[in-house]
Enzyme design. Structure first.
Site: not given
Ligand code: B3K
Ligand code: ZN
Length: 866
Positions: A267, A264, A322, A131, A303, A299-300
């Site tokens: 994925n 973090a 986000e 990302e 997602h 948080h991760e």
């Molecule tokens: N989605 C990633 C952040 C990616 C940043 C790219 N420059 C982490 C997060 O917000 O959970």
């Molecule tokens: Zn995020």
């Protein structure tokens, strides 16, 4: 103004969005890993995208060595198609209209990848960060989030642990295969190969799926994973209970890597973390680290639904995943710990980072409509203001309306690449509300200022609000927004006469009436910080102190003290006034009130930061003087310390935490208050007690907190040396050592401290954490960074130029230290302008840094305006 220096990089615009003409039915990738020469073989089945006119095959690809290309098994000579440094195009007339199989073999150089984007190496392991647009550095692909596909991945390597997304399906000596059944965009692709050990765990989902959990780290770090695992299990459980969201694979893997550009990455099934946000033990991590680890793990994980199962149609919609995921992780932390303390923490961060951004040259809407480099838009506005916008929505539609809207969102959009319009539509349908005006929170930049007038007559109290938002770059017109104003009214004796209710402001000026009151009430406005606005109100004398003592809303109670402290400090700094007795009395009352949560008391004792005060002075039409700000804040801290001095020693002793260490809100709160009081005491005893506490400290919170007190007292050299010896080799702790020295140095010494540390053998500047610790430590020292002779600006410029050549993303991010440069006096502005011009003129400057520096410099055309 910078047209002559900055190379022309073109902008991508929301208005230009077009769907991709092809869809992908299946992706198969084989990686033959080698540090300098990794081969990537791809087989991708393309089919026409229904409803979209046929078109060329446009694939993104950067820094790829083409070995071979083929369509439906027939070799394609790259010389016969358009191949550029950004990708390749096969014209539609060379493609079978009903679909085809694309094959490519490319060679890449993970060891030479210093930008840490794509496939790269960290400490001997292979890892990825895709990302936003890193997958195009791995192979040719439509690297855009609206192209989603199932992936099958084969990894060939002698390294013992080989991981990718999804479920493991087969493995043998030197290879492993993974299959991810959930269609995903390329930015969620991940691969890891290394000599790693797992801290295992397990979770059974509500519907009975057994999930194997693993946190993979280097063998030496294996005893610092327990907290991250506990946090993961709590997150999985919470998402089931609160949002009804279950996990959807047989395994969930987390890997810690030392070289990482951010915190973090979510994925699918294989989260990759900066090791800083995984590894923790009582001796090495502070209470704040424990809380952040818990929050980032959550948080991760969250997602998985808000980001992965439902992703973004294009990067303009970034806040869709986000803002929502930050909002969810904030709710989670509030549930795990103290909700009021979490709210206060979040608002402090919002003001320090997002308000600052929104009031300066980098202001942009929560959903931007154009960008040059998307990595520059992972901002406080997209994340934190994006979360605030959801908080406002929830307040407006109520908890049940919010739940219905979210259920509909998950139902309707599972598997989609969605937009903010889709998001607002589910709220409109689920609640029957028209959100056309509310949408301005997504499209309009800038922080509204809310003015208030009050009138009281014969039992009727009237509040009249006016809202006003200043122009931001590229947006002059700011029509009124919907502002939810949570309000309570108190009687002069402190009783609440009107419990919290939400006023909905929709006009530029609007009045609200309250009848049947026995006396003129005291208003408690914007309870819980119900909207991300600046409240412009000069209350009658004594009112803030009254609210600090009596407000029933804990947020506003803290806010009253904070606003009073800010006001007092502004007059102390600008007019040399003495510290106001009512502030000192109010803070003393809170600090010594044993019925209040220690964490809350610690927050009340934290004085507004120097950057915050610089903004307050600027808003009041004055030119902030960093040295005067520092001195004024010190005077107030010392006055508070003197006022509390008869009790400080005893309170510090009483707050010592005995028994087993727990990183929870209760123990953490006690340690936070203890360290806040120690910082005050050090202003009186020159750090004597801090030295004793440091020598005996059993936790990192106290070890580091007391060391900071010593540095602020202008001492601590032997303790710093001993700290370094004790923790040599522990990256996370040595990062802290690099951070606190410039951060807590006396301002006049800060640049010299940073310069000395930059020559230290442990200053591995290519490692983003180490770079951010040292350089960020200096930029966080307000008076030190803004040294009158410009040495801080020169130091930062030198390092940004150096880092940019290797790692544009982190360099660009750190350039935001300059975003407030036009606030200061002509000399400082001149110094900053020179430093910025030097960066802009650096040969080969990246698109990332060029965009940031270009926008920051543009503020110079209108120094008073921002
Ligand atoms: N989605 C990633 C952040 C990616 C940043 C790219 N420059 C982490 C997060 O917000 O959970
Ligand atoms: Zn995020």
């Amino acid at each position: 103004m910078q047209a002559d220096t900055a190379p022309a990089h073109s902008a991508t615009r929301l208005a230009d969005y077009r769907p991709y003409p092809w869809k992908i039915e299946q992706v198969a990738l084989t990686f033959r890993l080698a540090a300098k020469t990794t081969r990537v073989l791809s087989t991708i089945r393309f089919a026409p995208n229904p409803g979209v006119a046929a078109g060329d095959l446009v694939l993104d690809g950067e820094r790829l060595g083409i070995v071979s290309l083929a369509i439906d098994g027939a070799a394609l000579d790259p010389a016969t198609i358009a191949v550029t440094p950004a990708g390749l195009t096969v014209p539609a007339d060379r493609l079978p209209a009903d679909g085809f199989v694309w094959q490519a073999e490319v060679e890449i150089d993970p060891a030479g990848n210093t930008a840490l984007e794509g496939l790269y190496m960290s400490g001997g392991m292979f890892c990825t960060q895709c990302e936003a647009e890193g997958f195009r550095k791995i192979t040719y692909y439509p690297d855009r989030p609206d192209v989603m596909a199932p992936f099958r991945v084969r990894i060939e390597s002698d390294l013992p642990v080989l991981l990718s997304n999804g479920n493991p399906v087969a493995a043998g000596p030197g290879w492993a295969e993974w299959e991810d059944p959930w269609p995903k965009p390329a930015y969620l692709f991940a691969l890891v190969a290394g000599d790693l050990k797992a801290h295992p765990g397990a979770f059974t989902t509500a519907s009975g799926r057994e999930v194997a959990l693993n946190i993979w780290v280097r063998p030496a770090d294996i005893d610092r994973c327990a907290w991250a695992m506990e946090s993961l299990i709590r997150s999985m459980d919470w998402d089931e209970r609160v949002y009804g969201r279950e996990y959807d694979l047989d395994v969930f893997n987390i890997v810690a890597v030392d070289d990482f550009n951010m915190g973090a990455m979510e994925n699918k099934g294989l989260n990759i973390f900066n090791s800083k946000w995984v590894l923790a033990s009582p001796e090495t991590a502070t209470d704040m680290d424990f809380e952040r680890i818990e929050g980032i793990i959550a948080h991760e994980y969250f997602h998985n639904w808000t980001g992965n199962r439902i992703t973004c149609r294009d990067w303009f919609q970034l806040c869709l995943k986000e803002g929502l995921t930050v909002f969810r992780d904030q709710q989670f932390t509030a549930d795990m710990r103290s909700a009021p303390v979490k709210r206060i923490d979040d608002v402090m961060t919002l003001r320090a980072r997002q308000f600052r951004e929104d009031m300066g040259p980098l202001a942009h809407p929560v959903r931007p409509d154009s960008y040059i480099e998307i990595n520059n838009f992972y901002t406080a506005t997209v994340y934190e203001k994006g979360a605030e916008v959801i908080g406002m929505l929830k307040r407006l539609v109520g908890d049940e309306g919010y739940r219905r809207a979210l259920d509909l969102y998950f139902d309707r959009h599972d598997g989609d690449a969605a937009t903010i319009e889709d998001w607002l539509a589910v709220f409109e349908e689920a609640t029957g509300r028209d959100l056309a005006q509310f949408k301005r929170w997504y499209t309009d930049a800038g922080t509204p200022r809310l003015g208030v007038q009050e009138a009281y007559d014969a039992g009727t109290y009237t509040l009249t609000f006016t809202q006003n938002t200043k122009p931001t770059p590229g947006q002059d017109d700011k029509p009124p927004r919907v502002i939810p104003i949570a309000l309570g009214l108190l009687n002069p004796n402190g009783d609440e006469v009107l419990p919290t209710r939400v006023l909905e402001m929709t006009e530029a000026t609007q009045s609200f009436r309250f009848d049947g009151l026995a006396a003129r009430p005291v208003p408690s406005i914007l309870r819980g910080f119900s909207a991300p606005v600046v409240l412009d109100r000069a209350p009658p004398p004594g009112e803030r102190a009254f609210l600090l003592a009596h407000d029933t809303d804990p947020f506003n109670r803290w806010e009253a003290g904070r606003a009073l402290a800010r006001e007092v400090l502004v007059t102390m700094i600008a007019e040399g006034a003495a510290p106001a007795p009512d502030l000192l009395a109010g803070l003393e009352a809170v600090a010594t009130d044993a019925t209040l949560d220690p964490a809350f008391r610690a927050l009340c004792l934290r004085l507004p930061g120097e950057d915050d005060l610089a903004q307050a002075l600027h808003d009041a039409g004055r030119t902030p003087d960093p040295d005067a700000i520092h001195a004024g804040r010190e005077r107030l801290a010392r006055a508070l310390a003197e006022r509390l001095s008869p009790r400080l020693g005893a309170m510090i002793a009483d707050l010592a935490v005995g028994g087993d260490f727990r990183p929870d809100a209760d123990q953490g709160g006690r340690r936070a208050l203890r360290m806040a009081l120690l910082a005050l005491l050090s202003r009186i005893d020159g750090g004597a007690e801090a030295a004793r506490i440091h020598a005996a400290a059993a936790t990192m919170t106290e070890s580091l907190g007391s060391l900071g007190c010593l540095l602020e007292a202008g001492r601590g050299a032997p303790e710093l040396a001993a700290f370094h010896d004790r923790w040599a080799g522990n990256r996370q702790v040595i990062d802290k050592w690099f951070l606190i020295q410039p951060l807590q140095a006396r301002p006049e010494a800060a640049v010299a401290v940073a310069e000395r540390l930059a020559r230290h053998a442990d200053f591995d500047w290519k490692n983003p954490n180490r770079f951010r610790s040292l350089i960020g430590g200096l930029t966080g020292n307000h008076a030190g960074f803004h040294a009158a002779d410009g040495a801080g600006y020169r130091f930062l410029a030198d390092w940004l130029i150096r880092l940019d050549a290797l790692n544009p993303q982190t360099a660009a991010r750190m350039s935001t230290a300059f975003e407030t440069w036009t606030r200061y006096d002509a000399d400082r502005r001149g110094q900053a302008a020179e430093a910025l011009a030097r960066i802009a003129a650096a040969p080969g400057l990246s698109r990332d840094t060029a965009e940031m520096v270009g926008r920051i410099r543009a503020a110079g055309a209108d120094p008073a305006g921002t």
